[in-house]
Design an enzyme around this catalytic site. Sequence first.
Site, PDB file in Angstrom:
ATOM      1  N   LYS A 163       0.986  -1.297   0.079  1.00 29.61           N
ATOM      2  CA  LYS A 163       0.143  -0.005   0.102  1.00 29.61           C
ATOM      3  C   LYS A 163       0.806   1.211   0.147  1.00 29.61           C
ATOM      4  O   LYS A 163       0.428   2.188  -0.603  1.00 29.61           O
ATOM      5  CB  LYS A 163      -0.970  -0.071   1.193  1.00 29.61           C
ATOM      6  CG  LYS A 163      -0.447   0.091   2.580  1.00 29.61           C
ATOM      7  CD  LYS A 163      -0.585  -1.643   2.924  1.00 29.61           C
ATOM      8  CE  LYS A 163       0.181  -1.937   4.298  1.00 29.61           C
ATOM      9  NZ  LYS A 163       0.451  -3.309   4.675  1.00 29.61           N
TER      10      LYS A 163
ATOM     11  N   GLY B 117      -6.549  -6.390   2.894  1.00 28.75           N
ATOM     12  CA  GLY B 117      -6.016  -7.560   2.750  1.00 28.75           C
ATOM     13  C   GLY B 117      -6.944  -8.640   1.923  1.00 28.75           C
ATOM     14  O   GLY B 117      -7.175  -8.321   0.763  1.00 28.75           O
TER      15      GLY B 117
ATOM     16  N   GLU C 251       3.701  -4.303  14.107  1.00 24.92           N
ATOM     17  CA  GLU C 251       5.137  -4.601  13.781  1.00 24.92           C
ATOM     18  C   GLU C 251       5.894  -4.202  15.158  1.00 24.92           C
ATOM     19  O   GLU C 251       5.389  -3.295  16.233  1.00 24.92           O
ATOM     20  CB  GLU C 251       5.443  -3.268  12.743  1.00 24.92           C
ATOM     21  CG  GLU C 251       4.777  -3.372  11.550  1.00 24.92           C
ATOM     22  CD  GLU C 251       5.108  -4.564  10.721  1.00 24.92           C
ATOM     23  OE1 GLU C 251       6.023  -5.247  10.744  1.00 24.92           O
ATOM     24  OE2 GLU C 251       4.120  -4.854  10.084  1.00 24.92           O
TER      25      GLU C 251
ATOM     26  N   LYS D 220      -4.277   3.530   2.631  1.00 24.44           N
ATOM     27  CA  LYS D 220      -5.269   2.827   2.041  1.00 24.44           C
ATOM     28  C   LYS D 220      -6.608   3.681   1.736  1.00 24.44           C
ATOM     29  O   LYS D 220      -6.934   3.507   0.727  1.00 24.44           O
ATOM     30  CB  LYS D 220      -5.842   1.717   3.067  1.00 24.44           C
ATOM     31  CG  LYS D 220      -4.709   0.729   3.511  1.00 24.44           C
ATOM     32  CD  LYS D 220      -4.911  -0.218   4.703  1.00 24.44           C
ATOM     33  CE  LYS D 220      -4.068  -1.455   4.782  1.00 24.44           C
ATOM     34  NZ  LYS D 220      -4.123  -2.029   5.954  1.00 24.44           N
TER      35      LYS D 220
HETATM   36  N1  HSE Z   1      -0.366  -3.433   9.747  1.00 25.83           N
HETATM   37  C1  HSE Z   1      -1.412  -3.664   8.779  1.00 25.83           C
HETATM   38  C2  HSE Z   1      -2.818  -4.162   9.716  1.00 25.83           C
HETATM   39  C3  HSE Z   1      -1.332  -5.033   7.920  1.00 25.83           C
HETATM   40  O1  HSE Z   1      -2.859  -4.057  10.907  1.00 25.83           O
HETATM   41  O2  HSE Z   1      -3.882  -3.820   9.180  1.00 25.83           O
HETATM   42  C4  HSE Z   1      -2.157  -4.987   6.958  1.00 25.83           C
HETATM   43  O3  HSE Z   1      -2.039  -3.875   6.017  1.00 25.83           O
END
Ligand code: HSE
Length: 411
Positions: free
Chosen positions: A100, A129, A185, A200
Amino acid sequence: MEKLAVLGCGVVGSGVVELFEKNKELIQKRCGKNLEMAYILDLRDFPERPYANKLVKDIQIILDDPEVSVVAECMGGIEPAFTFVKSCLEAGKSVATSNKELVAAKGDILLKTAKEHNCNFFFEASVGGAIPIIRPLHKCLAANAFSAIAGILNGTTNFILNKMIKENMDFASALALAQEKGYAEKDPTADIEGHDACRKICILSSLAFGKHVYPESVYTKGISDVELKDTKFCGQLGYAIKLIARVQKLENGKILPTVMPMAVEEDNLLSQVNGVYNAVMVRGDGVGKTMFYGRGAGKLPTASAVLGDMIEEVQLDHTIPSQTWENVNSTDFIEDFSAFSAKRYFRTTSADVQTLNDVFGGIEEKTISTEEEETIFITSEAFNAQQLDQAVKALAQKQIQVLAQYPVLVS
Ligand code: HSE
């Protein structure tokens, strides 16, 4: 025989290979062609993996193989992904990406490059997703003029807010749990500060309204200062605090994209989206309101969307379905955030209802007074930034301080 290649053998890239090999027979049947996953590009070595013999470290090997017609980009980040994807498109190889950040920053250039070289740049996996949302916007809903898109587009923040709302867990503990479960992360900034959701909504806005919306043009506020007491009190008033990525088409013809925590009414389906799930509401003049829901992240759900794009490319027999948007130098089609207007949830120091009614021109019937002598309420009217500022000043003159406020999402 057509050859496929994957750039990046991390979580999503390895998922693409795994799902392809698992369902190879039925995928080939659906495409009517024999397919081979020929190359996986990664600088790292993975000697233990079953497909170690497909690993390459040099993009040139993929570019030079005329039998490779479709490439999946699952590397993440802007570089070297941008250079590699552009090179593939220039070589006439279509690309499907889950990245993205790349689409939000460089989508206009890559779509143009694809068009110039008679191939496709697909990005279904970049938003939501596994949820089909790019193709429905571009195809099934193509007859509509869109007036709004609103969604929960980040699973990590939805998981955290959900833990705060349902289990009374504080922000730091919920974040630690999200990291432990592998959703967030190690450096969770892009998720919790709203940058991921911003990228997004940029992609959805660009697709729905036809002009590239860059992340810098989007008012973005994350969830790091959402307090447990507000998730609780909001719930008692019948609302849930959610990180909402949204774009509205305003009466003046401009669009207003935003990402921020909002109070969502319990009867709005978005308030019922729990855990790491994502959902997107699209409003169009023909379709009315429509909702898309599913797993917004994860290895196989994201791989499912990447492979869907690759399969379509093969099924299309490499014709071009003209998915595109304009590259624009100006942002004058985007309204300034100061024009954003909404009803608001407030938590203030102790206040009497008459004063609140006077300042806000009416508040919803249900107000809460807490043990800490705070007052919680929702305004009946919508306020823009300037009106909000005036109301806060009027309250201050009466010794009432605003401790927290969230805009309300009206469905
Ligand atoms: N880090 C993103 C989330 C992963 O938590 O939605 C998917 O883009």
